[in-house]
Design a protein around this motif. Sequence first.
Motif, mmCIF file in Angstrom:
data_model
loop_
_atom_site.group_PDB
_atom_site.id
_atom_site.type_symbol
_atom_site.label_atom_id
_atom_site.label_comp_id
_atom_site.label_asym_id
_atom_site.label_seq_id
_atom_site.Cartn_x
_atom_site.Cartn_y
_atom_site.Cartn_z
ATOM 1 N N PHE A 29 0.861 -1.194 0.000
ATOM 2 C CA PHE A 29 0.000 0.000 0.000
ATOM 3 C C PHE A 29 0.893 1.239 0.000
ATOM 4 C CE2 PHE A 29 -2.515 3.385 1.884
ATOM 5 C CZ PHE A 29 -3.740 3.231 1.245
ATOM 6 N N MET A 30 0.639 2.150 -0.940
ATOM 7 C CA MET A 30 1.481 3.342 -1.078
ATOM 8 C C MET A 30 1.008 4.441 -0.129
ATOM 9 S SD MET A 30 2.126 3.588 -5.196
ATOM 10 C CE MET A 30 0.380 3.749 -5.556
ATOM 11 N N TYR A 31 1.933 4.965 0.648
ATOM 12 C CA TYR A 31 1.572 6.024 1.588
ATOM 13 C C TYR A 31 2.803 6.831 1.963
ATOM 14 C CZ TYR A 31 3.648 3.265 5.375
ATOM 15 O OH TYR A 31 4.529 2.579 6.181
ATOM 16 N N GLU A 32 2.576 7.965 2.556
ATOM 17 C CA GLU A 32 3.635 8.782 3.129
ATOM 18 C C GLU A 32 3.148 9.319 4.463
ATOM 19 O OE1 GLU A 32 4.434 12.396 0.995
ATOM 20 O OE2 GLU A 32 2.309 12.830 0.637
ATOM 21 N N ILE A 33 4.077 9.599 5.356
ATOM 22 C CA ILE A 33 3.757 10.221 6.636
ATOM 23 C C ILE A 33 4.401 11.602 6.659
ATOM 24 C CG2 ILE A 33 3.980 10.094 9.147
ATOM 25 C CD1 ILE A 33 4.091 7.044 8.867
ATOM 26 N N ILE A 34 3.582 12.619 6.854
ATOM 27 C CA ILE A 34 4.065 13.996 6.899
ATOM 28 C C ILE A 34 3.985 14.469 8.342
ATOM 29 C CG2 ILE A 34 3.712 16.351 6.072
ATOM 30 C CD1 ILE A 34 2.378 15.125 3.577
ATOM 31 N N GLN A 35 5.130 14.612 8.957
ATOM 32 C CA GLN A 35 5.189 15.077 10.340
ATOM 33 C C GLN A 35 5.391 16.588 10.356
ATOM 34 O OE1 GLN A 35 8.729 14.041 12.517
ATOM 35 N NE2 GLN A 35 7.684 14.112 14.522
ATOM 36 N N ILE A 36 4.469 17.289 11.001
ATOM 37 C CA ILE A 36 4.624 18.729 11.202
ATOM 38 C C ILE A 36 5.007 18.934 12.663
ATOM 39 C CG2 ILE A 36 3.524 20.989 11.090
ATOM 40 C CD1 ILE A 36 3.821 19.641 8.366
ATOM 41 N N GLN A 37 6.267 19.270 12.885
ATOM 42 C CA GLN A 37 6.733 19.493 14.253
ATOM 43 C C GLN A 37 6.014 20.711 14.826
ATOM 44 O OE1 GLN A 37 8.700 17.688 16.069
ATOM 45 N NE2 GLN A 37 9.979 16.450 14.715
ATOM 46 N N ASN A 38 5.291 20.488 15.915
ATOM 47 C CA ASN A 38 4.424 21.566 16.386
ATOM 48 C C ASN A 38 4.299 21.593 17.911
ATOM 49 O OD1 ASN A 38 2.672 23.726 16.276
ATOM 50 N ND2 ASN A 38 0.879 22.481 15.861
ATOM 51 N N PRO A 39 5.403 21.855 18.618
ATOM 52 C CA PRO A 39 5.315 22.021 20.073
ATOM 53 C C PRO A 39 4.807 23.415 20.426
ATOM 54 C CG PRO A 39 7.581 22.272 19.379
ATOM 55 C CD PRO A 39 6.796 21.953 18.137
ATOM 56 N N ASN A 40 3.519 23.632 20.139
ATOM 57 C CA ASN A 40 2.881 24.934 20.388
ATOM 58 C C ASN A 40 3.449 26.061 19.533
ATOM 59 O OD1 ASN A 40 0.672 24.712 22.094
ATOM 60 N ND2 ASN A 40 1.956 24.581 23.909
ATOM 61 N N ILE A 41 3.989 25.703 18.377
ATOM 62 C CA ILE A 41 4.521 26.708 17.449
ATOM 63 C C ILE A 41 3.385 27.385 16.691
ATOM 64 C CG2 ILE A 41 5.936 27.053 15.395
ATOM 65 C CD1 ILE A 41 7.639 24.686 16.343
ATOM 66 N N MET A 42 2.401 26.608 16.325
ATOM 67 C CA MET A 42 1.286 27.109 15.519
ATOM 68 C C MET A 42 0.019 26.366 15.924
ATOM 69 S SD MET A 42 2.199 25.168 11.916
ATOM 70 C CE MET A 42 3.968 24.905 12.220
ATOM 71 N N GLY A 43 -1.134 26.886 15.543
ATOM 72 C CA GLY A 43 -2.381 26.177 15.759
ATOM 73 C C GLY A 43 -2.442 24.935 14.891
ATOM 74 N N ILE A 44 -3.281 23.991 15.280
ATOM 75 C CA ILE A 44 -3.344 22.736 14.531
ATOM 76 C C ILE A 44 -3.919 22.954 13.131
ATOM 77 C CG2 ILE A 44 -5.640 22.013 15.341
ATOM 78 C CD1 ILE A 44 -4.415 19.151 15.601
ATOM 79 N N THR A 45 -4.765 23.975 12.948
ATOM 80 C CA THR A 45 -5.314 24.231 11.613
ATOM 81 C C THR A 45 -4.208 24.617 10.628
ATOM 82 O OG1 THR A 45 -5.796 26.533 12.225
ATOM 83 C CG2 THR A 45 -7.564 24.926 12.492
ATOM 84 N N LYS A 46 -3.297 25.456 11.076
ATOM 85 C CA LYS A 46 -2.181 25.857 10.212
ATOM 86 C C LYS A 46 -1.262 24.674 9.937
ATOM 87 C CE LYS A 46 1.433 29.369 9.720
ATOM 88 N NZ LYS A 46 2.080 30.561 10.328
ATOM 89 N N ALA A 47 -1.010 23.857 10.960
ATOM 90 C CA ALA A 47 -0.158 22.676 10.792
ATOM 91 C C ALA A 47 -0.754 21.713 9.784
ATOM 92 C CB ALA A 47 0.042 21.987 12.141
ATOM 93 N N TYR A 48 -2.059 21.476 9.894
ATOM 94 C CA TYR A 48 -2.714 20.541 8.982
ATOM 95 C C TYR A 48 -2.753 21.079 7.552
ATOM 96 C CZ TYR A 48 -4.379 17.121 12.419
ATOM 97 O OH TYR A 48 -4.466 16.112 13.357
#
Length: 291
Positions: A29-48
């Motif tokens: 199954f083809m997939y990728e994992i995109i990790q957005i490092q977010n220790p309170n750097i930005m809101g989750i909406t911006k990260a997503y």
Amino acid sequence: MLSIIISSYQPHYYDQLVKNINETIGNDFMYEIIQIQNPNIMGITKAYNEGARKAVYDYLLFLHEDVLFKTQGWGVKLISHLDQPDTGAVGIAGSSYVPSAPCGWYINNSSYNHIYCIQNSKKNTPSLISTFQSGETEKRAFALDGVFIATGKKNFREILFNENLTGFHGYDLDFSLRMAKKFKNFVIGDILIEHFSEGNPDQKWFDNITEVRKNILPDFNQTTDMNVEKKAFLEFMKKYFSYHLISTRTIRETLRFFPKRLNFRDKTEILKSYFYYIRYSKSYNKKFTNE
């Protein structure tokens, strides 16, 4: 086929999730994992939204990092749900009724709540929570819980996460309800995850969902459930006045969510509650003046 987007700040959870995905998503199954490092750097909406812009594949899964998959070969199962005509977003928890009063995805009548998940926490032993009967794989929903939300990239581009919502609360309600205005959302019952934390419905959460509902009316072609409407509004009032001063302004703020389709008896009960809060407003407001 699938881009998995994770707003990440807990390395131990993230590392075990990556290993778990590799072992369960399915061979070839083809997939990728995109990790957005977010220790309170930005809101989750911006990260997503940032993660979605980086995505290579046509299907997106927005996933909390404190989960583990229990279903083998879940990648193909997820794509089969998203491939259904008019499907907007799918999740593992959500509800099929939207009251006039602000609330999260979970409402006061269990017949409208749908979930398929193992809930784990430090306080309790893991427990399977399921509203699915044998053979059922999906239930129509409007609001979805943010622990797991999947959608197609084409649909996502029409909706996006609302970056005016800061922090980590209310984003899922806003996104899924706006998606439900144009497409059909579902809770799915053939992909099981274990979730290692519980929600924290504090004032920030409450204020965010209230802000969300100022712009999203409950016009989802649903038959009005007057009992749900009354209970939801009374619960909303109770919460609102536990976090905010009782004043002419705040009373007006709550009245904007007053259910329109109630019988005389239920309207009278709500109005009596207003009179109660007004009568004892000095006592309620003391905690704010002493802060």
